[in-house]
Enzyme design. Structure first.
Site, PDB file in Angstrom:
ATOM      1  N   TYR A  32     -15.870  34.727  67.376  1.00 64.15           N
ATOM      2  CA  TYR A  32     -16.732  34.948  68.526  1.00 64.15           C
ATOM      3  C   TYR A  32     -17.764  36.028  68.223  1.00 64.15           C
ATOM      4  O   TYR A  32     -17.437  37.052  67.634  1.00 64.15           O
ATOM      5  CB  TYR A  32     -15.891  35.347  69.739  1.00 64.15           C
ATOM      6  CG  TYR A  32     -14.964  34.221  70.129  1.00 64.15           C
ATOM      7  CD1 TYR A  32     -15.379  33.233  71.006  1.00 64.15           C
ATOM      8  CD2 TYR A  32     -13.696  34.114  69.569  1.00 64.15           C
ATOM      9  CE1 TYR A  32     -14.546  32.173  71.331  1.00 64.15           C
ATOM     10  CE2 TYR A  32     -12.864  33.064  69.884  1.00 64.15           C
ATOM     11  CZ  TYR A  32     -13.288  32.095  70.770  1.00 64.15           C
ATOM     12  OH  TYR A  32     -12.473  31.045  71.076  1.00 64.15           O
ATOM     13  N   ILE A  33     -18.985  35.762  68.650  1.00 66.64           N
ATOM     14  CA  ILE A  33     -20.075  36.715  68.527  1.00 66.64           C
ATOM     15  C   ILE A  33     -20.301  37.314  69.910  1.00 66.64           C
ATOM     16  O   ILE A  33     -20.358  36.580  70.915  1.00 66.64           O
ATOM     17  CB  ILE A  33     -21.350  36.024  67.999  1.00 66.64           C
ATOM     18  CG1 ILE A  33     -21.103  35.525  66.567  1.00 66.64           C
ATOM     19  CG2 ILE A  33     -22.543  36.972  68.054  1.00 66.64           C
ATOM     20  CD1 ILE A  33     -22.239  34.717  65.977  1.00 66.64           C
TER      21      ILE A  33
END
Length: 166
Positions: A32-33
Site C-alpha cells: 500500500y502507498i
C-alpha cells in the site's frame, strides 16, 4: 476496470475443506502507498500485476468505488518498493457456490492463521449460496481490511476471535 464494488466478507471455519473445492489458486503479494482518503494498492498475482485505488467504503463496508488497471510485473516490483512495509502475502483460492465465486484468502507471515472469504455481488441485497466453510460475517469490520492487517496483524489480536477461526 472501475465502478462500485459490492462485496461481503466472512471468516472461514478451520475444520471445513475449502482447498479441495477450489478450481484455481494463486499467490498474491500486495503493498500500500500512503494516500489521504483512498487506498492505493499494488498487487502481483502470479504473472500479472495491478494498480488499484479504492475510495472509502459506504453502507457499513459493503460498497465502495474501485479503479483497477493492469500494469506490468516490472512496474509493480518498482512500485512495491515504495509501499509501506510489510507486504501482505497470501494464497487465494477460488470456490464456486451456485452462481457466485468465493475468493478464499489464506494469509502468511504475521497474519498466519487468518482465513477469510469474500463474495462480490451485483447489488447490496443480492442472494447467494453460502458454502459450508463460511462462518461469521466480518463485512465492514476494519480489522479484516488488508491495509489494516499490514499495521495490526492477526498475530496481535487472534485471541479475540472464537477458536474455530484462529
Amino acid at each position: 476496470m472501475s465502478g462500485f464494488e459490492i462485496e461481503r466478507k466472512f471468516l472461514v471455519h478451520k475444520d471445513k475443506d475449502y482447498k479441495g473445492r477450489a478450481y484455481a489458486s494463486s499467490r498474491i503479494k500486495q503493498g500500500y502507498i500512503a494516500a489521504k482518503g483512498a487506498t492505493v494498492r499494488i498487487r502481483t498475482r502470479d504473472d500479472k500485476a495491478y494498480l488499484t485505488i479504492k475510495a472509502p467504503s459506504t453502507d457499513g463496508g459493503l460498497k465502495r468505488y474501485e479503479f483497477e488497471k493492469e500494469i506490468t510485473v516490472d512496474e509493480a516490483e518498482h512500485l512495491l518498493q515504495l509501499c509501506e512495509p510489510p507486504l501482505i502475502d497470501k494464497t487465494r483460492y477460488l470456490v464456486k457456490s451456485g452462481d457466485h465465486t468465493f475468493e478464499v484468502d489464506e494469509f502468511y507471515g504475521d497474519n498466519q492463521g487468518l482465513v477469510m472469504a469474500e463474495v462480490e455481488l451485483g447489488s447490496e441485497d443480492e442472494a447467494f449460496e453460502k458454502p459450508d466453510f463460511i462462518g461469521m460475517e466480518v463485512t465492514g469490520d476494519g480489522r479484516f481490511y488488508n491495509k489494516r492487517l499490514r499495521r495490526f496483524p492477526f498475530i496481535l489480536w487472534r485471541g479475540t476471535l472464537p477458536i474455530e477461526y484462529r
